[in-house]
Scaffold this motif. Structure first.
Motif, PDB file in Angstrom:
ATOM      1  N   GLN A 204      29.965  75.749  46.097  1.00  0.00           N
ATOM      2  CA  GLN A 204      30.011  76.679  47.221  1.00  0.00           C
ATOM      3  C   GLN A 204      31.182  77.655  47.110  1.00  0.00           C
ATOM      4  OE1 GLN A 204      30.114  73.320  47.620  1.00  0.00           O
ATOM      5  NE2 GLN A 204      31.648  72.709  49.139  1.00  0.00           N
ATOM      6  N   ASP A 205      32.209  77.310  46.341  1.00  0.00           N
ATOM      7  CA  ASP A 205      33.356  78.197  46.131  1.00  0.00           C
ATOM      8  C   ASP A 205      33.090  79.226  45.050  1.00  0.00           C
ATOM      9  OD1 ASP A 205      34.586  76.468  47.921  1.00  0.00           O
ATOM     10  OD2 ASP A 205      35.417  75.220  46.317  1.00  0.00           O
ATOM     11  N   GLY A 206      32.011  79.044  44.300  1.00  0.00           N
ATOM     12  CA  GLY A 206      31.686  79.957  43.205  1.00  0.00           C
ATOM     13  C   GLY A 206      32.155  79.439  41.857  1.00  0.00           C
ATOM     14  N   THR A 207      32.715  78.213  41.814  1.00  0.00           N
ATOM     15  CA  THR A 207      33.164  77.646  40.543  1.00  0.00           C
ATOM     16  C   THR A 207      31.998  76.947  39.855  1.00  0.00           C
ATOM     17  OG1 THR A 207      33.837  75.622  41.669  1.00  0.00           O
ATOM     18  CG2 THR A 207      35.522  77.311  41.351  1.00  0.00           C
ATOM     19  N   GLN A 208      31.957  77.078  38.528  1.00  0.00           N
ATOM     20  CA  GLN A 208      30.882  76.439  37.770  1.00  0.00           C
ATOM     21  C   GLN A 208      31.213  74.978  37.544  1.00  0.00           C
ATOM     22  OE1 GLN A 208      29.047  77.919  34.328  1.00  0.00           O
ATOM     23  NE2 GLN A 208      29.026  80.046  35.029  1.00  0.00           N
ATOM     24  N   ILE A 209      30.291  74.112  37.943  1.00  0.00           N
ATOM     25  CA  ILE A 209      30.471  72.674  37.735  1.00  0.00           C
ATOM     26  C   ILE A 209      30.006  72.320  36.327  1.00  0.00           C
ATOM     27  CG2 ILE A 209      29.824  70.380  38.571  1.00  0.00           C
ATOM     28  CD1 ILE A 209      31.456  72.014  40.606  1.00  0.00           C
ATOM     29  N   GLY A 210      28.945  72.965  35.891  1.00  0.00           N
ATOM     30  CA  GLY A 210      28.412  72.689  34.561  1.00  0.00           C
ATOM     31  C   GLY A 210      26.968  72.231  34.675  1.00  0.00           C
TER      32      GLY A 210
ATOM     33  N   ARG B 106      26.848  69.240  53.072  1.00  0.00           N
ATOM     34  CA  ARG B 106      26.006  69.664  54.195  1.00  0.00           C
ATOM     35  C   ARG B 106      25.585  71.124  54.054  1.00  0.00           C
ATOM     36  NH1 ARG B 106      27.221  66.328  59.504  1.00  0.00           N
ATOM     37  NH2 ARG B 106      27.709  64.373  58.481  1.00  0.00           N
ATOM     38  N   LEU B 107      25.225  71.474  52.842  1.00  0.00           N
ATOM     39  CA  LEU B 107      24.748  72.826  52.537  1.00  0.00           C
ATOM     40  C   LEU B 107      23.415  72.730  51.795  1.00  0.00           C
ATOM     41  CD1 LEU B 107      28.106  74.424  51.378  1.00  0.00           C
ATOM     42  CD2 LEU B 107      26.939  74.836  53.529  1.00  0.00           C
TER      43      LEU B 107
ATOM     44  N   TRP C  72      22.173  78.559  53.232  1.00  0.00           N
ATOM     45  CA  TRP C  72      21.046  79.476  53.131  1.00  0.00           C
ATOM     46  C   TRP C  72      20.836  80.245  54.439  1.00  0.00           C
ATOM     47  CZ3 TRP C  72      18.667  82.314  49.986  1.00  0.00           C
ATOM     48  CH2 TRP C  72      17.438  82.863  50.279  1.00  0.00           C
ATOM     49  N   GLY C  73      21.054  79.624  55.576  1.00  0.00           N
ATOM     50  CA  GLY C  73      20.912  80.296  56.865  1.00  0.00           C
ATOM     51  C   GLY C  73      21.847  81.486  56.980  1.00  0.00           C
ATOM     52  N   LYS C  74      23.073  81.321  56.494  1.00  0.00           N
ATOM     53  CA  LYS C  74      24.059  82.395  56.537  1.00  0.00           C
ATOM     54  C   LYS C  74      23.646  83.548  55.625  1.00  0.00           C
ATOM     55  CE  LYS C  74      29.031  83.110  55.983  1.00  0.00           C
ATOM     56  NZ  LYS C  74      30.291  82.492  55.592  1.00  0.00           N
TER      57      LYS C  74
END
Length: 157
Positions: A6-12, A27-28, A47-49
């Protein structure tokens, strides 16, 4: 799945179940943003936002879109001078408000044999709106009516 937090960081690259679990813990929503990539790219976000922001942009762009108002003034070939003046004043008011005006001459029965009466009224109207509006289009007799569209002229303050 290639996961973006959600922060824009790539987890992989993670399995789908792990991506779903991370989204549920935050909860997203888990949204697929790159379905054609190999592996597919998914992102954790609200997604609602996102949907609300898209609709808000659409509303804003509709607000900024210029709408052209077209007002219609109808005349008859045998119009009384007073009625002619009232309708012409109304057309002038619409033009001063920045609206387009469609002038229609409506013919009935034997009046169709005398289209020059309608043309004379259109000439009279076009000379009356001199300086306030200009003729955009003018048509001959089409069926039972003759039309002319007037554009407002930009007023200098």
């Amino acid at each position: 799945m290639r996961l973006i937090d959600q922060d824009g960081t790539q987890i992989g690259v993670v399995p789908l179940e792990q991506a779903k679990t991370r989204a549920q813990d935050a909860r997203l929503d888990l949204v697929e943003v790159g379905p054609n990539a190999d592996p597919p790219v998914v992102r954790i976000l609200d997604w609602g936002k996102v949907k609300f922001e898209r609709e808000k942009k659409k509303r804003e762009s509709r607000k900024k879109a210029a709408t052209i108002d077209l007002k219609e003034v109808k005349y008859r070939p045998t119009i009384d001078p007073h009625d002619y003046q009232i309708k012409t004043d109304r057309a002038l008011r619409f033009l001063r408000e920045g609206k387009k005006v469609k002038v229609t001459i409506f013919f009935r029965y034997r009046q169709l044999r005398r289209p020059e009466l309608g043309a004379a009224i259109l000439d009279k109207v076009s000379s009356a709106i001199e300086g306030v509006g200009e003729v955009e289009t003018r048509s001959g007799l089409e069926g039972r009516q003759m039309t002319m569209v007037l554009n407002p002229v930009a007023q200098e303050d």
